[in-house]
Structure formats: structure tokens, C-alpha cells
Design an enzyme around this catalytic site. Sequence first.
Site, PDB file in Angstrom:
ATOM      1  N   MET A 192      -3.259  -7.281  -2.973  1.00 42.60           N
ATOM      2  CA  MET A 192      -3.151  -6.162  -2.043  1.00 42.60           C
ATOM      3  C   MET A 192      -4.401  -5.924  -1.212  1.00 42.60           C
ATOM      4  O   MET A 192      -4.607  -4.844  -0.689  1.00 42.60           O
ATOM      5  CB  MET A 192      -2.775  -4.886  -2.811  1.00 42.60           C
ATOM      6  N   HIS A 219       5.436 -12.306   1.340  1.00 41.38           N
ATOM      7  CA  HIS A 219       5.596 -10.951   1.890  1.00 41.38           C
ATOM      8  C   HIS A 219       7.069 -10.554   1.853  1.00 41.38           C
ATOM      9  O   HIS A 219       7.931 -11.350   2.242  1.00 41.38           O
ATOM     10  CB  HIS A 219       5.064 -10.904   3.336  1.00 41.38           C
ATOM     11  N   LEU A 243      -7.699 -10.334   3.255  1.00 43.48           N
ATOM     12  CA  LEU A 243      -8.819 -11.267   3.071  1.00 43.48           C
ATOM     13  C   LEU A 243      -9.454 -11.585   4.431  1.00 43.48           C
ATOM     14  O   LEU A 243      -8.762 -11.913   5.387  1.00 43.48           O
ATOM     15  CB  LEU A 243      -8.325 -12.543   2.412  1.00 43.48           C
ATOM     16  N   GLU A 247      12.346 -13.151  -3.869  1.00 43.19           N
ATOM     17  CA  GLU A 247      10.952 -13.630  -3.772  1.00 43.19           C
ATOM     18  C   GLU A 247      10.679 -14.713  -4.807  1.00 43.19           C
ATOM     19  O   GLU A 247      10.065 -15.727  -4.512  1.00 43.19           O
ATOM     20  CB  GLU A 247       9.975 -12.482  -4.009  1.00 43.19           C
ATOM     21  N   ASN A 287       5.912 -12.449  -9.631  1.00 40.82           N
ATOM     22  CA  ASN A 287       5.931 -13.699  -8.843  1.00 40.82           C
ATOM     23  C   ASN A 287       5.060 -14.767  -9.495  1.00 40.82           C
ATOM     24  O   ASN A 287       5.398 -15.944  -9.482  1.00 40.82           O
ATOM     25  CB  ASN A 287       5.499 -13.419  -7.405  1.00 40.82           C
ATOM     26  N   GLY A 319       2.833  -8.933 -11.376  1.00 44.33           N
ATOM     27  CA  GLY A 319       2.747 -10.380 -11.559  1.00 44.33           C
ATOM     28  C   GLY A 319       4.080 -11.067 -11.798  1.00 44.33           C
ATOM     29  O   GLY A 319       4.134 -12.150 -12.372  1.00 44.33           O
ATOM     30  N   ASP A 365      -0.059 -10.430   7.062  1.00 50.87           N
ATOM     31  CA  ASP A 365       1.343 -10.807   6.831  1.00 50.87           C
ATOM     32  C   ASP A 365       1.949 -11.530   8.036  1.00 50.87           C
ATOM     33  O   ASP A 365       3.105 -11.319   8.397  1.00 50.87           O
ATOM     34  CB  ASP A 365       2.159  -9.559   6.487  1.00 50.87           C
TER      35      ASP A 365
HETATM   36  C1  GRF Z   1       5.716  -8.476  -4.097  1.00 56.05           C
HETATM   37  O1  GRF Z   1       6.811  -7.792  -3.495  1.00 56.05           O
HETATM   38  C2  GRF Z   1       4.857  -9.077  -3.027  1.00 56.05           C
HETATM   39  O2  GRF Z   1       5.591  -9.626  -1.953  1.00 56.05           O
HETATM   40  C3  GRF Z   1       4.100  -7.870  -2.572  1.00 56.05           C
HETATM   41  O3  GRF Z   1       3.751  -7.200  -3.769  1.00 56.05           O
HETATM   42  C4  GRF Z   1       4.763  -7.482  -4.736  1.00 56.05           C
HETATM   43  C5  GRF Z   1       4.080  -8.064  -5.929  1.00 56.05           C
HETATM   44  O4  GRF Z   1       4.989  -8.156  -6.969  1.00 56.05           O
HETATM   45  N1  GRF Z   1       2.927  -8.223  -1.815  1.00 56.05           N
HETATM   46  P1  GRF Z   1       4.514  -8.875  -8.350  1.00 56.05           P
HETATM   47  O5  GRF Z   1       3.151  -8.311  -8.696  1.00 56.05           O
HETATM   48  O6  GRF Z   1       4.453 -10.351  -8.092  1.00 56.05           O
HETATM   49  O7  GRF Z   1       5.577  -8.486  -9.334  1.00 56.05           O
END
Ligand code: GRF
Length: 200
Positions: A95, A114, A98, A184, A15, A13, A155
Site C-alpha cells: 500500500m 490492482h 514506490l 485476483e 494474493n 496476504g 496503478d
Molecule cells: C488486493 O485487493 C490488492 O489488489 C490490493 O490490496 C488487496 C490485498 O489483498 N492492492 P491481500 O493482502 O493480498 O489479501
Amino acid sequence: MTARLVVLISGNGSNLQAILDAIRLRVLDAQVVLVVSNRQAAYGLVRAAQAGVPTRYHPLKPYRDAGRSRTEYDADLAQIVAAAKPDWVVLAGWMHILSDAFLRHFPYRVVNLHPALPGQFPGAHAIEEAFAAFRRGEIKQTGVMVHLVPDEQVDRGPVILSAEVPIYASDTLETLTQRIHQTEHKTLVQALQRLIAGDE
Ligand code: GRF
């Protein structure tokens, strides 16, 4: 008007945390109204709770154990998400792929992050595949992208924002992964700023 975001996660989490921090710092005119995880151990659920954001755990296993379909899982997920009345549904490390049973409820309102450049390395191992390609001398850099999810393609979709990430000869998979995640965090917030501004 403050945009309502529902964020779907499966893991750490970081992001989601970038979004929460940007909101707290008033960099993002948004509110995370719900966080959904398919994994109960996802640390992102802790991050959401610490920020006072409602959370929901929506596992796939009970559907599989009951012989129920993935479509039912996605349709139920759509009901959970729709109840929060989101302006945007953000897949931040979600992950599961959908299906349209979910996507059709939020046309051009689902946003995916992504860790690769548009058209490169789709799927759950993008960073490892980019690192291997670099080691084979096939690429000199990689990147991240934020795109809309109009259909079930994995993606792929209209790109909102992408950013290049350099790879250095001294990199390990860990140092590259860290650099990609840092990129990201910035790119996701910038992409959401654009989407929210475009809504006004
Ligand atoms: C990120 O690299 C995202 O792009 C990928 O999984 C990772 C998730 O990271 N799909 P987080 O859970 O947000 O730390």
C-alpha cells in the site's frame, strides 16, 4: 529455470497465499525468496513464515520520526529486495507508492496487482469506488489487472493480464469484494505464469 520472486505486502496476504499455493501445486515454476511488509501486523507475514519463506518488516515510521526522506526509505527497501536477487518483484497488496529510488533498481521487473480494470479507479479504494459507480448506474462490471510498474504512476503501466468481474444487483460491497479477490488470485498466478514463460 525457477523464477525468484520477492513479494511485497501490507495486509492479509491472500494474493501471496495464491502464489504460494500455485508453487506448491507446481502450477507456477517459481520460488518466493523473500516477503517484505511495511506493517508488522500483516497476516501475510504469518503466511510466509508458515511456508518457510524468509520475511522482512520494513516500516516507514522510523524514517519519518528521524526526519529521513521517503526516498531513503525506498532506497533502503531496494537494497533489501535486491539482496534476494529477484527475477520479479510482486506488489501484492503493497500500500505504499514506490518512487524511482526503488523502481530504478528493477526496471520492468516490478509487477502490481490492482482490483480494477485498466485505467479505472486508481488508488486504494478501487473496489468501493467501482461499487458506488455501479450503484449510480455508471458501470455494469469491474475487474482486476496485473501490470508492470515502470514509473511512479499509480496503478498504471503495461498491462500483463486483466479480467472482468461482474457486479450483480444483489451484491453488497462484501460479496463484490470477495468475488474480486477470488478473481485476483487466479489472474495474478496466470500473469506470473506468462511473465516467467516469457523469460525462458
Ligand atoms: C488486493 O485487493 C490488492 O489488489 C490490493 O490490496 C488487496 C490485498 O489483498 N492492492 P491481500 O493482502 O493480498 O489479501
